[in-house]
Design an enzyme around this catalytic site. Structure first.
Site, PDB file in Angstrom:
ATOM      1  N   ARG A 164       0.759  -1.245   0.167  1.00  0.00           N
ATOM      2  CA  ARG A 164       0.057   0.021   0.001  1.00  0.00           C
ATOM      3  C   ARG A 164       0.707   1.464   0.016  1.00  0.00           C
ATOM      4  O   ARG A 164       0.408   2.081   0.291  1.00  0.00           O
ATOM      5  CB  ARG A 164      -0.816  -0.067   1.026  1.00  0.00           C
ATOM      6  CG  ARG A 164      -1.908  -1.493   1.352  1.00  0.00           C
ATOM      7  CD  ARG A 164      -2.985  -0.826   0.288  1.00  0.00           C
ATOM      8  NE  ARG A 164      -3.645  -1.941   1.115  1.00  0.00           N
ATOM      9  CZ  ARG A 164      -4.212  -3.318   0.596  1.00  0.00           C
ATOM     10  NH1 ARG A 164      -3.035  -4.073  -0.580  1.00  0.00           N
ATOM     11  NH2 ARG A 164      -4.978  -4.211   1.045  1.00  0.00           N
ATOM     12  N   SER A 236     -10.856  -0.482   4.304  1.00  0.00           N
ATOM     13  CA  SER A 236      -9.749  -1.297   5.399  1.00  0.00           C
ATOM     14  C   SER A 236      -9.291   0.025   5.574  1.00  0.00           C
ATOM     15  O   SER A 236      -8.717   1.020   5.245  1.00  0.00           O
ATOM     16  CB  SER A 236      -8.921  -1.859   5.355  1.00  0.00           C
ATOM     17  OG  SER A 236      -9.559  -3.167   4.546  1.00  0.00           O
ATOM     18  N   GLU A 333      -4.561   3.825   7.016  1.00  0.00           N
ATOM     19  CA  GLU A 333      -4.538   3.641   5.021  1.00  0.00           C
ATOM     20  C   GLU A 333      -5.104   4.604   4.688  1.00  0.00           C
ATOM     21  O   GLU A 333      -4.644   4.652   3.755  1.00  0.00           O
ATOM     22  CB  GLU A 333      -5.375   2.116   5.123  1.00  0.00           C
ATOM     23  CG  GLU A 333      -5.092   1.525   3.443  1.00  0.00           C
ATOM     24  CD  GLU A 333      -5.251   0.438   3.359  1.00  0.00           C
ATOM     25  OE1 GLU A 333      -5.172  -0.450   3.399  1.00  0.00           O
ATOM     26  OE2 GLU A 333      -6.119   0.195   1.798  1.00  0.00           O
TER      27      GLU A 333
HETATM   28  P1  FAD Z   1      -8.273   9.293  -3.495  1.00  0.00           P
HETATM   29  O1  FAD Z   1      -8.946   8.065  -2.280  1.00  0.00           O
HETATM   30  O2  FAD Z   1      -9.621  10.034  -4.163  1.00  0.00           O
HETATM   31  O3  FAD Z   1      -6.937   9.709  -3.096  1.00  0.00           O
HETATM   32  C1  FAD Z   1      -5.923   8.465  -2.542  1.00  0.00           C
HETATM   33  C2  FAD Z   1      -5.065   9.180  -2.528  1.00  0.00           C
HETATM   34  O4  FAD Z   1      -4.011   9.146  -3.832  1.00  0.00           O
HETATM   35  C3  FAD Z   1      -4.819   9.753  -2.444  1.00  0.00           C
HETATM   36  O5  FAD Z   1      -3.273  11.097  -1.376  1.00  0.00           O
HETATM   37  C4  FAD Z   1      -4.748  11.780  -3.565  1.00  0.00           C
HETATM   38  O6  FAD Z   1      -3.863  12.630  -3.289  1.00  0.00           O
HETATM   39  C5  FAD Z   1      -3.827  10.580  -3.951  1.00  0.00           C
HETATM   40  N1  FAD Z   1      -4.368  10.909  -6.095  1.00  0.00           N
HETATM   41  C6  FAD Z   1      -5.158  10.132  -5.889  1.00  0.00           C
HETATM   42  N2  FAD Z   1      -5.415  10.827  -7.769  1.00  0.00           N
HETATM   43  C7  FAD Z   1      -4.010  10.561  -7.785  1.00  0.00           C
HETATM   44  C8  FAD Z   1      -3.516  11.312  -8.746  1.00  0.00           C
HETATM   45  N3  FAD Z   1      -4.228  11.816 -10.695  1.00  0.00           N
HETATM   46  N4  FAD Z   1      -2.173  12.112  -9.199  1.00  0.00           N
HETATM   47  C9  FAD Z   1      -1.232  12.196  -7.330  1.00  0.00           C
HETATM   48  N5  FAD Z   1      -2.345  11.129  -6.795  1.00  0.00           N
HETATM   49  C10 FAD Z   1      -3.638  11.196  -6.291  1.00  0.00           C
HETATM   50  N6  FAD Z   1      -8.116  -0.477  -1.235  1.00  0.00           N
HETATM   51  C11 FAD Z   1      -7.100  -1.580  -1.396  1.00  0.00           C
HETATM   52  O7  FAD Z   1      -6.005  -1.414  -2.449  1.00  0.00           O
HETATM   53  N7  FAD Z   1      -7.962  -2.425  -1.770  1.00  0.00           N
HETATM   54  C12 FAD Z   1      -8.897  -3.074  -1.519  1.00  0.00           C
HETATM   55  O8  FAD Z   1      -9.203  -4.216  -2.087  1.00  0.00           O
HETATM   56  C13 FAD Z   1     -10.253  -1.593  -0.971  1.00  0.00           C
HETATM   57  N8  FAD Z   1     -11.118  -1.937  -1.211  1.00  0.00           N
HETATM   58  C14 FAD Z   1     -12.244  -1.165  -0.836  1.00  0.00           C
HETATM   59  C15 FAD Z   1     -13.580  -1.128  -1.092  1.00  0.00           C
HETATM   60  C16 FAD Z   1     -13.560  -0.078  -0.437  1.00  0.00           C
HETATM   61  C17 FAD Z   1     -15.657  -0.128  -0.311  1.00  0.00           C
HETATM   62  C18 FAD Z   1     -13.559   1.207  -0.611  1.00  0.00           C
HETATM   63  C19 FAD Z   1     -14.495   2.208  -0.071  1.00  0.00           C
HETATM   64  C20 FAD Z   1     -12.107   1.359  -0.736  1.00  0.00           C
HETATM   65  C21 FAD Z   1     -11.177   0.071  -0.783  1.00  0.00           C
HETATM   66  N9  FAD Z   1      -9.744   0.286  -1.513  1.00  0.00           N
HETATM   67  C22 FAD Z   1      -9.468  -0.523  -1.283  1.00  0.00           C
HETATM   68  C23 FAD Z   1      -9.481   2.194  -1.009  1.00  0.00           C
HETATM   69  C24 FAD Z   1      -9.396   2.681  -1.693  1.00  0.00           C
HETATM   70  O9  FAD Z   1     -10.599   1.842  -2.962  1.00  0.00           O
HETATM   71  C25 FAD Z   1      -8.332   2.932  -2.649  1.00  0.00           C
HETATM   72  O10 FAD Z   1      -7.299   3.250  -1.950  1.00  0.00           O
HETATM   73  C26 FAD Z   1      -8.408   3.522  -4.169  1.00  0.00           C
HETATM   74  O11 FAD Z   1      -7.122   3.787  -5.144  1.00  0.00           O
HETATM   75  C27 FAD Z   1      -8.653   5.127  -3.901  1.00  0.00           C
HETATM   76  O12 FAD Z   1      -8.918   5.403  -4.876  1.00  0.00           O
HETATM   77  P2  FAD Z   1      -9.649   7.290  -5.064  1.00  0.00           P
HETATM   78  O13 FAD Z   1      -9.735   7.571  -6.743  1.00  0.00           O
HETATM   79  O14 FAD Z   1     -10.737   7.080  -4.512  1.00  0.00           O
HETATM   80  O15 FAD Z   1      -8.554   7.753  -4.108  1.00  0.00           O
HETATM   81  P1  NAP Z   2      -9.592 -11.858   3.877  1.00  0.00           P
HETATM   82  O1  NAP Z   2     -10.411 -12.475   3.316  1.00  0.00           O
HETATM   83  O2  NAP Z   2     -10.803 -12.370   4.940  1.00  0.00           O
HETATM   84  O3  NAP Z   2      -8.630 -12.093   5.432  1.00  0.00           O
HETATM   85  C1  NAP Z   2      -8.342 -11.127   6.315  1.00  0.00           C
HETATM   86  C2  NAP Z   2      -6.899 -10.785   5.809  1.00  0.00           C
HETATM   87  O4  NAP Z   2      -5.774 -11.993   6.101  1.00  0.00           O
HETATM   88  C3  NAP Z   2      -6.306  -9.760   5.079  1.00  0.00           C
HETATM   89  O5  NAP Z   2      -6.215  -8.439   5.178  1.00  0.00           O
HETATM   90  C4  NAP Z   2      -5.336 -10.457   4.725  1.00  0.00           C
HETATM   91  O6  NAP Z   2      -4.092  -9.406   4.266  1.00  0.00           O
HETATM   92  C5  NAP Z   2      -5.052 -11.481   4.934  1.00  0.00           C
HETATM   93  N1  NAP Z   2      -4.825 -12.674   4.301  1.00  0.00           N
HETATM   94  C6  NAP Z   2      -6.109 -13.919   3.718  1.00  0.00           C
HETATM   95  N2  NAP Z   2      -5.229 -15.226   3.098  1.00  0.00           N
HETATM   96  C7  NAP Z   2      -4.368 -14.755   3.641  1.00  0.00           C
HETATM   97  C8  NAP Z   2      -3.165 -15.041   1.947  1.00  0.00           C
HETATM   98  N3  NAP Z   2      -3.152 -16.401   1.162  1.00  0.00           N
HETATM   99  N4  NAP Z   2      -2.049 -15.008   1.728  1.00  0.00           N
HETATM  100  C9  NAP Z   2      -1.569 -13.440   2.828  1.00  0.00           C
HETATM  101  N5  NAP Z   2      -2.737 -12.895   3.562  1.00  0.00           N
HETATM  102  C10 NAP Z   2      -3.391 -12.890   3.526  1.00  0.00           C
HETATM  103  O7  NAP Z   2      -9.932 -10.432   3.796  1.00  0.00           O
HETATM  104  P2  NAP Z   2     -11.367  -9.354   3.376  1.00  0.00           P
HETATM  105  O8  NAP Z   2     -11.157  -8.679   4.403  1.00  0.00           O
HETATM  106  O9  NAP Z   2     -12.268 -10.046   3.160  1.00  0.00           O
HETATM  107  O10 NAP Z   2     -10.096  -8.604   2.031  1.00  0.00           O
HETATM  108  C11 NAP Z   2     -10.211  -9.612   0.475  1.00  0.00           C
HETATM  109  C12 NAP Z   2      -8.682  -9.273   0.259  1.00  0.00           C
HETATM  110  O11 NAP Z   2      -9.172  -7.243  -0.535  1.00  0.00           O
HETATM  111  C13 NAP Z   2      -7.757  -8.353   0.872  1.00  0.00           C
HETATM  112  O12 NAP Z   2      -6.312  -8.460  -0.120  1.00  0.00           O
HETATM  113  C14 NAP Z   2      -7.983  -6.719   1.251  1.00  0.00           C
HETATM  114  O13 NAP Z   2      -6.576  -6.755   1.507  1.00  0.00           O
HETATM  115  C15 NAP Z   2      -8.385  -7.025   0.019  1.00  0.00           C
HETATM  116  N6  NAP Z   2      -9.437  -5.542   0.674  1.00  0.00           N
HETATM  117  C16 NAP Z   2      -8.900  -4.140   1.121  1.00  0.00           C
HETATM  118  C17 NAP Z   2      -9.954  -2.737   1.272  1.00  0.00           C
HETATM  119  C18 NAP Z   2      -9.507  -1.494   1.517  1.00  0.00           C
HETATM  120  O14 NAP Z   2     -10.057  -1.038   1.668  1.00  0.00           O
HETATM  121  N7  NAP Z   2      -7.944  -2.163   1.321  1.00  0.00           N
HETATM  122  C19 NAP Z   2     -10.921  -3.073   1.951  1.00  0.00           C
HETATM  123  C20 NAP Z   2     -11.549  -4.916   1.088  1.00  0.00           C
HETATM  124  C21 NAP Z   2     -10.759  -5.811   1.094  1.00  0.00           C
HETATM  125  P3  NAP Z   2      -4.105  -8.499   2.709  1.00  0.00           P
HETATM  126  O15 NAP Z   2      -5.215  -6.853   2.632  1.00  0.00           O
HETATM  127  O16 NAP Z   2      -3.200  -7.950   3.124  1.00  0.00           O
HETATM  128  O17 NAP Z   2      -4.758  -8.816   1.574  1.00  0.00           O
END
Ligand code: FAD
Ligand code: NAP
Length: 337
Positions: A164, A236, A333
């Site tokens: 991340r 998250s 995050e």
């Molecule tokens: P923003 O939230 O608007 O910005 C995020 C950051 O990027 C800020 O620092 C902003 O300044 C910067 N930024 C945005 N656009 C630009 C640009 N063009 N140039 C330079 N900087 C920029 N994240 C995951 O990694 N994995 C997931 O599975 C995941 N699941 C999610 C599920 C839900 C329901 C929600 C609500 C969020 C989830 N996220 C997840 C988090 C989010 O979707 C990501 O972080 C996504 O990349 C943010 O995109 P955004 O366009 O909304 O960025």
């Molecule tokens: P999950 O599958 O219930 O697992 C819980 C956590 O354990 C996850 O956060 C994941 O880490 C870790 N994990 C599970 N299986 C793994 C494996 N085989 N190897 C390494 N790490 C493992 O998780 P969940 O919450 O339903 O989410 C599923 C995936 O979507 C995850 O990868 C999660 O990161 C992503 N997600 C991200 C966001 C966000 O906002 N960032 C929101 C929802 C879902 P990691 O998170 O490091 O993968």
């Protein structure tokens, strides 16, 4: 280019927080971004680039200028026997990019289905899910230096990608991303290391195809995660903490069932923050409409009228409780302003 003054941020953040910003500048394309910053020679202060606002918490009004690029386009610019190379506009909705690639039978980002936000932000955040991170597929990132208006193309190797994390969160924070380049596989290699995805495919008797993996991930996510349009959230809220093997064995003495995942090339392990939150009882903390989602302890939600300050207070209280219970500091995050 459009400039809007004194705007409500409600449509620009998925928490649905009704804070205000002094100004929002919307760019239709990369040329507009270049011209704007060429003329200015330095961005307004303070400033923030936003995409879809799905990883932001506005804890108060934003007394500054927001920049948002809204360009579109997915272009195949090169291919060889094994790969296709695509140029994606930063303003594209990320999940539209995934849907397009799956429809074209290009493999590599299907596990990143249904992640909200834009393609540009995906490269800032190094979005990840189900064992895949976008950095594995990024080739280059094109961005405008907001201090000069000059366009730069950075190779992936120069962007310090990690969990991340990217250089755009640090020393390259003064760049506005305009396009990203991705390399995808013509013969897909599926990543099915997360138990849930494989179990879903087996339960549905789905063959392993790009289309079915996307379908499985969409179904799993829809069943577990709140839709921001219905319930304000930013995914998250905290990152999963990485702890030493020594700290793990110390914790195991008291919690034999603590889940953990080994990291590659390290003796450290990753512990699910959701487990720490639940075990510490922090998921029961609430400040009015700022609450922890009942199906997923890592997700903070706005049940309707929470303020950014309520959510910030909740996040701090959770951090504190987890630290008190386990001696582990969980880091947000979500970016807090
Ligand atoms: P923003 O939230 O608007 O910005 C995020 C950051 O990027 C800020 O620092 C902003 O300044 C910067 N930024 C945005 N656009 C630009 C640009 N063009 N140039 C330079 N900087 C920029 N994240 C995951 O990694 N994995 C997931 O599975 C995941 N699941 C999610 C599920 C839900 C329901 C929600 C609500 C969020 C989830 N996220 C997840 C988090 C989010 O979707 C990501 O972080 C996504 O990349 C943010 O995109 P955004 O366009 O909304 O960025
Ligand atoms: P999950 O599958 O219930 O697992 C819980 C956590 O354990 C996850 O956060 C994941 O880490 C870790 N994990 C599970 N299986 C793994 C494996 N085989 N190897 C390494 N790490 C493992 O998780 P969940 O919450 O339903 O989410 C599923 C995936 O979507 C995850 O990868 C999660 O990161 C992503 N997600 C991200 C966001 C966000 O906002 N960032 C929101 C929802 C879902 P990691 O998170 O490091 O993968």
């Amino acid at each position: 280019m459009h400039s809007l003054h004194n705007i409500s941020l409600k449509p620009y953040n998925t928490f649905g927080i009704d804070a205000q910003a002094d100004r929002l500048v919307r760019f239709a394309n990369a040329q507009e971004v270049q011209s704007y910053f060429e003329a200015l020679q330095q961005p307004e202060h303070p400033h923030l680039v936003i995409g879809g606002g799905s990883n932001l918490l506005f804890s108060k009004d934003y007394k500054g200028v927001l920049y948002k690029i809204e360009n579109k386009g997915i272009e195949l610019y090169k291919e060889d026997a094994e790969h296709v190379y695509i140029k994606v506009a930063a303003g594209e909705v990320w999940d539209d990019v995934v849907a397009h690639c799956v429809a074209q039978q290009w493999g590599g980002i299907e596990n990143l289905s249904l992640i909200p936000g834009t393609a540009g932000a995906a490269a800032v955040q190094n979005i990840g899910a189900y064992g895949v991170e976008i950095a594995q597929r990024l080739v280059w990132v094109e961005a405008v230096d907001m201090n000069t208006g000059q366009m730069h193309v950075f190779d992936r190797e120069d962007l310090s990608y990690g969990y991340r994390y990217s250089a755009f969160k640090d020393e390259k924070r003064e760049y506005l991303i305009t396009h990203i380049g991705l390399r995808l596989d013509k013969i897909p290699q599926y990543v099915l290391t997360y138990k849930g995805v494989l179990a879903y495919l087996e339960a549905q008797k789905y063959a392993h195809t790009l289309h079915n993996i996307r379908k499985a991930i969409v179904a799993i996510r829809e069943s577990k995660l709140p839709k921001p349009e219905a319930l304000g959230n930013a995914g998250s809220f905290f990152k999963n903490p990485v702890i030493s093997a020594q700290k793990l064995s110390h914790l195991q003495a008291e919690h034999a069932d603590i889940p953990f995942y080994r990291l590659q090339d390290s003796t450290n392990v990753k512990v699910p923050a959701a487990w720490l939150i639940e075990q510490s009882g922090a998921h029961l903390i609430a400040f009015g409409d700022a609450q922890v989602y009942d199906k997923h302890a890592l997700i903070l939600v706005n049940k309707g009228n929470a303020t950014g300050a309520d959510l910030y207070r909740l996040a701090q209280a959770i951090q504190h409780k987890v630290h008190q219970r386990f001696g582990i500091r969980i880091e947000p995050e979500v970016l807090i302003y």
